[in-house]
Design a protein around this motif. Structure first.
Motif, PDB file in Angstrom:
ATOM      1  N   LEU A  22      40.789   6.730  11.090  1.00 14.98           N
ATOM      2  CA  LEU A  22      41.584   5.547  11.397  1.00 14.98           C
ATOM      3  C   LEU A  22      42.005   5.549  12.862  1.00 14.98           C
ATOM      4  N   GLU A  23      42.448   6.708  13.363  1.00 16.08           N
ATOM      5  CA  GLU A  23      42.850   6.804  14.761  1.00 16.08           C
ATOM      6  C   GLU A  23      41.653   6.540  15.670  1.00 16.08           C
ATOM      7  N   LEU A  24      40.490   7.058  15.305  1.00 19.75           N
ATOM      8  CA  LEU A  24      39.284   6.850  16.102  1.00 19.75           C
ATOM      9  C   LEU A  24      38.934   5.368  16.177  1.00 19.75           C
ATOM     10  N   GLU A  25      39.018   4.673  15.050  1.00 15.63           N
ATOM     11  CA  GLU A  25      38.653   3.249  15.025  1.00 15.63           C
ATOM     12  C   GLU A  25      39.628   2.410  15.825  1.00 15.63           C
ATOM     13  N   VAL A  26      40.925   2.696  15.700  1.00 17.58           N
ATOM     14  CA  VAL A  26      41.929   1.900  16.415  1.00 17.58           C
ATOM     15  C   VAL A  26      41.801   2.082  17.920  1.00 17.58           C
ATOM     16  N   ILE A  27      41.692   3.349  18.381  1.00 17.61           N
ATOM     17  CA  ILE A  27      41.634   3.608  19.826  1.00 17.61           C
ATOM     18  C   ILE A  27      40.339   3.059  20.418  1.00 17.61           C
ATOM     19  N   ALA A  70      39.815   0.181  23.486  1.00 16.41           N
ATOM     20  CA  ALA A  70      39.047   0.448  24.701  1.00 16.41           C
ATOM     21  C   ALA A  70      37.753  -0.357  24.765  1.00 16.41           C
ATOM     22  N   HIS A  71      37.542  -1.262  23.789  1.00 17.74           N
ATOM     23  CA  HIS A  71      36.339  -2.106  23.747  1.00 17.74           C
ATOM     24  C   HIS A  71      35.075  -1.244  23.671  1.00 17.74           C
ATOM     25  N   ILE A  72      35.109  -0.207  22.846  1.00 15.75           N
ATOM     26  CA  ILE A  72      33.961   0.673  22.661  1.00 15.75           C
ATOM     27  C   ILE A  72      33.498   0.554  21.215  1.00 15.75           C
ATOM     28  N   SER A  73      32.205   0.271  21.029  1.00 10.87           N
ATOM     29  CA  SER A  73      31.631   0.146  19.688  1.00 10.87           C
ATOM     30  C   SER A  73      30.894   1.430  19.345  1.00 10.87           C
ATOM     31  N   LEU A  74      31.325   2.081  18.273  1.00 12.63           N
ATOM     32  CA  LEU A  74      30.726   3.349  17.836  1.00 12.63           C
ATOM     33  C   LEU A  74      29.707   3.057  16.740  1.00 12.63           C
TER      34      LEU A  74
END
Length: 783
Positions: free
Chosen positions: A408-413, A417-421
């Motif tokens: 959840l923290e990874l997705e929110v941050i 930062a406008h980064i798509s994983l």
């Protein structure tokens, strides 16, 4: 008068003149607005009626298609095939086969309202099967379901013996058995289909579906309820399918009239037609492209003009009020609006030194300085946008240093930062610019900055999904996603391409580089470990003086020292703190693998590693971790009781169990806090469901949290989407109002937070499966 006029400020005079000019416009514009509003209201009402009629048509046709699909499913039903095509068994009536087929049919009756009453005639046994029972003589079925105007012999010859293909018998009354021997008239249409589907002579079976008039007519009930009109549906031959709100004789006359008009004029299918009637009604009709049915509605023009009459009254009152009080309002508003402008001018002139010649026009004076304010605001906005690269760099650095612990923290941050994983698998690495031993001069730092920029450009052109950030003055850190299923092949391809890029960078820019890469990671939370290994690989490459790509696996592993970097300890502590047992155990297993399987540690170094690991776990009693006091002493005792002389298997098991227990403690505490948050959200929704502005954004604003967070949290704790829960609460409240009050549909829609009755009906149908009016009727009948 001229002297009095000159005493007012220029701004006041301009405002007053403007209001006086506007005061003359309503007399002309009022009439034009009135005519346009009436026409718009009339057109809007007609359009809504057409949409309602069209929606009813689409639902009816969709249900009829489902009936056709039902017959096609039965055509390939193996049980039915055995009954209609196979030889008769020794059991003359084949009771087992018939009952088995009847049980399978009972499931179909609940899938569609139109399939609540149907039969299958099987000539092979001269029996009729329904969802409720089996009639071994057709006479018995006909006695309980007589067709008006048709004897049993006629019904038997025309319905059971003749072949049918998607045939529909228009509306007729059925004498259906309701209570014992009581027969009630049930108007319905009959859908007939012979089996097999290509039957042209003697059918092997006949399927008949009786669709009640009420089930079809309910889809157009709201036209009758809302406007006091009528609806009529006829087939391509002009025979009545169903009617609502109109006498039978008038319906037959209307059907024949519409048939003659359709024959006289070649009309396209699905064309919507609106024409005035002779009785003050508007006639609306739609012809179906699916089966040629005509859907008609008659709506009184007075009902359509209700909104127009309201507009007329409002327009007239507004016009008269404007003329009567316009002058007074003009004076008041001129003073009210000119005073702030005058004060604003005074404030600007006090703060800004300007030449007198530039103060002649007040509006130009204000415009020039407001433009400066807007320009400053744009500069501020641009400055804020410039922070996005900093956020991006900060996120990548946190990811590579292992400071992101939960998904959840990874997705929110990453979203901030406008980064798509796109992929959770990847490879971390570190690029060093060679040739700069002591970058301490300004010129050297500038050259390194240019070199880093060129290298990042080459890397980005190679892979746009690469996560890149500067790491010191002469190094660039990166995380390369790997999307392929075969991880080893992807790693090999990535390392080969990185070697090629090093050659390209040197050939085109004369920049010598060295790259260190760690072992691949399969989850984002493990990227920190891969980056630690990349740093070790790069340190080894610098120590050995190599200028090519060096993998962590290629470095020399010192057998004398154990592997336990401070970054791994910090990730382990933080992962336990956030209550992620899978990730914490994975880090723990990685440490045991690095030290006790990949390295040949001496007995003293093994003991030292275990002591360091125990020390890490003992750090969890620090105040910042906030462990429960009741468990703290027991937990410390369990850590200290671990002996160095135990087997590796035993040590692994004890540390794993400790990790699971302490993570469970943190999880329970966090779950309690999240449960309180969800309870507060539910309470807020229960109190404000009647507010049409109750959205996920407003709930998030009330909870002082992000929309994404509260949506995921609610779904995790309740198993239901937040928006679906809000809709269900509203529909439950609406159901209670339909049951216990006499409020209209519009009033109930407004009371339960819907902006219109149309949206309320759609939502009610979506949740309950039926319209509000049908629900109310069912409730009355059950009562």
């Amino acid at each position: 008068m001229q002297l009095l006029w000159s005493k007012f400020s220029p701004v006041f005079r301009r405002f007053l003149i403007s209001y006086l000019v506007i005061l003359m416009i309503p007399q002309i514009a009022g009439y034009a607005s009135y005519r346009a509003s009436i026409e718009a209201a009339r057109s809007s009402s007609i359009e809504n009626s057409l949409k309602s009629l069209s929606l009813g048509k689409e639902i009816i046709e969709r249900n009829l298609l489902q009936v056709e699909a039902f017959t096609r499913q039965l055509a390939v039903n193996p049980d039915l095939q055995n009954l209609i095509a196979g030889p008769k068994p020794h059991d003359l009536y084949n009771v087992y086969g018939m009952n088995r087929m009847q049980r399978s049919l009972s499931m179909y009756s609940s899938t569609n309202d139109y399939l609540s009453h149907f039969f299958i005639h099987i000539p092979n046994y001269n029996a009729i099967i329904t969802p409720r029972t089996v009639y071994y003589r057709p006479e018995h079925y006909y006695a309980a379901n007589q067709l008006d105007g048709m004897s049993f012999e006629q019904w038997h010859d025309q319905i059971l013996k003749q072949p049918h293909f998607n045939e529909i018998i228009p509306l007729r009354n059925y004498k259906r058995e309701i209570l014992g021997t009581v027969l009630a008239d049930v108007p319905a249409i009959t859908f007939l289909q012979s089996l097999p589907l290509n039957s042209f002579n003697k059918p092997q079976a006949t399927i008949g579906v009786m669709i009640d008039q009420d089930q079809m007519a309910s889809l157009t009930q709201h036209i009758v309820d809302q406007y006091g009109g009528w609806t009529l549906v006829t087939d391509a031959e002009g025979q009545i399918i169903f009617s609502l709100g109109i006498e039978q004789a008038e319906a037959e006359q209307m059907a024949q009239s519409h048939r003659r008009e359709g024959n006289a004029a070649e009309t396209e299918l699905n064309v919507q037609n609106v024409q005035p009637g002779s009785d003050g009604r508007l006639l609306i009709s739609i012809q179906s492209s699916q089966n040629g049915w005509n859907y008609m509605a008659g709506i009184p023009e007075k009902a359509l003009m209700t909104k127009a009459d309201q507009i007329k009254q409002v327009t007239l009152v507004f016009t008269l009020a404007t003329i009567a009080f316009g002058l007074l309002f003009g004076l008041v508003l001129a003073y009210r609006n000119s005073a702030p402008v005058y004060r604003l001018l005074a404030s600007f002139r006090e703060q800004i030194t300007d030449s007198p010649g530039r103060r002649g026009n007040e509006y130009d004076f204000l415009a020039s300085h407001i433009n400066n304010l807007i320009a400053n605001n744009d500069s501020l906005k641009n400055a804020m946008n410039e922070q996005i690269p900093l956020l991006r760099d900060g996120f990548i650095k946190r990811l590579l240093t292992g400071e992101v612990y939960t998904s959840l923290e990874l997705e929110v941050i990453s979203s901030q930062a406008h980064i798509s994983l796109h992929s959770s698998k990847g490879l971390a690495g570190l690029v060093k610019v060679n040739g700069y031993a002591n970058p301490d001069s300004e010129e050297t730092i500038h050259e390194l900055g240019v070199a880093r920029l060129l290298i990042k450009q080459v890397l980005t052109e190679w892979n746009a999904q690469l996560l890149i950030t500067d790491w010191g003055t002469d190094q660039i850190a990166f995380a390369c996603p790997l999307d392929e299923n075969s991880l080893n092949e992807a790693i090999g391809r990535c390392e080969k391409e990185l070697n090629t890029l090093m050659e390209v960078i040197y050939r085109e820019h004369r920049i010598s580089t060295t790259i260190g890469t760690g072992a691949a990671y399969e989850v984002w939370n493990d990227a920190g470990r891969s980056f630690d290994e990349a740093k070790q690989a790069l340190d080894y490459a610098i120590h050995m003086g190599t200028d090519h790509l060096v993998r962590f696996e290629d470095t020399m592993k010192e057998n004398e020292m154990f592997y336990y970097p401070i970054e791994s300890e910090q990730r382990l502590l933080n992962t336990i703190k956030v209550g992620e047992p899978e990730e914490a155990i994975r880090i723990l297993e990685q440490l045991f693998l690095r030290n006790l399987e990949e390295r040949e540690l001496s007995y003293e170094m093994t003991q030292q590693f275990i002591m360091e690991l125990k020390g890490t776990f003992l750090k969890l009693d620090e105040p910042k971790f906030k462990l429960d006091a009741s468990l703290l002493e027991e937990y410390k005792s369990r850590v200290t009781s671990i002996q160095m002389t135990e087997t590796i298997t035993s040590l692994r098991a004890k540390f794993k169990q400790l990790t699971e227990d302490i993570c469970g403690n943190f999880q329970r505490r966090r779950a309690g806090a999240h449960a309180d948050t969800v309870s507060e959200m539910i309470c807020f929704i229960q109190q404000h469901y009647g507010d049409a502005n109750l959205t996920i954004y407003r709930i998030a604003e009330h909870m002082s949290k992000s929309e994404k967070f509260i949506s995921q949290l609610f779904k995790e704790h309740t198993g239901e989407n937040l928006s679906d829960y809000v809709e269900r609460v509203r529909i439950d409240a609406a159901s209670n109002l339909l049951h216990s009050t006499g409020q209209t549909i519009d009033e109930i829609a407004e009371a339960t937070g819907y902006n219109s009755a149309h949206s309320f009906r759609r939502a009610f149908k979506r949740v309950r499966g039926i319209s509000p009016s049908v629900f109310r009727k069912m409730d009355v009948h059950s009562g």
